[in-house]
Design an enzyme around this catalytic site. Sequence first.
Site, short mmCIF file in Angstrom:
data_model
loop_
_atom_site.label_atom_id
_atom_site.label_comp_id
_atom_site.label_asym_id
_atom_site.label_seq_id
_atom_site.Cartn_x
_atom_site.Cartn_y
_atom_site.Cartn_z
N ASN A 22 8.26 -5.54 -1.52
CA ASN A 22 8.17 -4.39 -0.64
C ASN A 22 6.74 -4.38 -0.13
OD1 ASN A 22 8.12 -2.03 0.76
ND2 ASN A 22 9.02 -0.76 -0.86
N ARG B 101 4.92 11.15 -2.36
CA ARG B 101 4.68 10.77 -0.98
C ARG B 101 5.95 10.98 -0.14
NH1 ARG B 101 4.53 4.49 1.09
NH2 ARG B 101 4.32 4.98 3.30
N ALA C 233 3.58 -0.93 4.55
CA ALA C 233 3.13 -0.98 5.95
C ALA C 233 2.74 -2.40 6.39
CB ALA C 233 1.97 -0.02 6.16
N TYR D 146 11.30 9.12 0.99
CA TYR D 146 11.29 8.16 -0.12
C TYR D 146 11.90 8.69 -1.42
CZ TYR D 146 8.17 5.69 3.06
OH TYR D 146 7.65 5.05 4.15
N HIS E 271 13.04 -2.54 1.04
CA HIS E 271 12.45 -1.27 1.47
C HIS E 271 13.25 -0.13 0.89
CE1 HIS E 271 9.85 -3.33 4.26
NE2 HIS E 271 10.89 -4.06 4.60
N ARG F 80 14.15 4.31 11.59
CA ARG F 80 12.90 5.07 11.68
C ARG F 80 12.15 4.72 12.97
NH1 ARG F 80 9.78 4.74 6.17
NH2 ARG F 80 8.64 6.40 7.24
N PRO G 34 0.79 -1.23 0.00
CA PRO G 34 0.00 0.00 0.00
C PRO G 34 0.82 1.28 0.00
CG PRO G 34 -0.09 -1.09 2.14
CD PRO G 34 0.55 -2.06 1.19
N ASN G 35 0.31 2.24 -0.73
CA ASN G 35 0.84 3.61 -0.82
C ASN G 35 2.12 3.73 -1.64
OD1 ASN G 35 -1.21 4.86 0.88
ND2 ASN G 35 -0.29 3.70 2.54
N GLU H 130 13.12 -9.48 0.72
CA GLU H 130 12.36 -8.35 1.26
C GLU H 130 13.11 -7.06 0.94
OE1 GLU H 130 12.11 -8.46 5.55
OE2 GLU H 130 11.01 -6.56 5.66
C1 DQA Z 1 8.61 1.07 3.21
C2 DQA Z 1 8.80 1.24 4.72
C3 DQA Z 1 7.50 0.97 5.46
O1 DQA Z 1 7.70 1.14 6.87
C4 DQA Z 1 6.42 1.94 5.01
O2 DQA Z 1 5.19 1.63 5.64
C5 DQA Z 1 6.27 1.99 3.53
C6 DQA Z 1 7.47 1.93 2.69
C7 DQA Z 1 9.87 1.43 2.40
O3 DQA Z 1 9.94 1.04 1.25
O4 DQA Z 1 10.76 2.13 2.92
O5 DQA Z 1 5.18 2.18 3.01
O6 DQA Z 1 8.32 -0.31 2.94
#
Ligand code: DQA
Length: 150
Positions: A78, A22, A81, A27, A104, A111, A14-15, A102
């Site tokens: 990725n 964003r 959240a 990011y 990110h 963080r 998501p997002n 995995e």
């Molecule tokens: C994320 C890190 C997560 O904590 C966050 O909720 C994201 C992006 C990253 O790519 O840094 O949406 O996965």
Amino acid sequence: MSSPLADILVINGPNLNMIGTREPEIYGHTTFADIEKASREEAASLGVSLDWMQSNHEGEIVTRIQSAVTHNRALVINAAAYTHTSIALRDALGLFSGPKIEIHISNIHRRETFRHRSMIIDMCDGTVAGFGAMSYQLGIRAAAHLLSSQ
Ligand code: DQA
């Protein structure tokens, strides 16, 4: 939906479709479309085929991981959240026996404390975090490496 038997499926939670606008201080300014393009170029340069998906819905991601069992050889995920919350994604990853990476964009360990825990970390072969948009390319490289050493 995916083409049959693409080597690597990249899953975005998501997002992530909003990356570029964003929270750019976290990011970066690279857009999600640019990340997809660079990922496809990386895969092509490594000689592996790529499927790409993004969803804001947990169940949709679960269903796509289930279908990856027969459609893909490796996963780069990725989970955004859902990384920190989802036992459903964790269990779905348990169905998939190929390499799993995995990734990110940000360094989740630098963080907020709630981001330090990943529900999927031990279901994956390794983690790439903190390299911005390049985390995708590094994750794809890692997956291709594991596929080639199988
Ligand atoms: C994320 C890190 C997560 O904590 C966050 O909720 C994201 C992006 C990253 O790519 O840094 O949406 O996965």
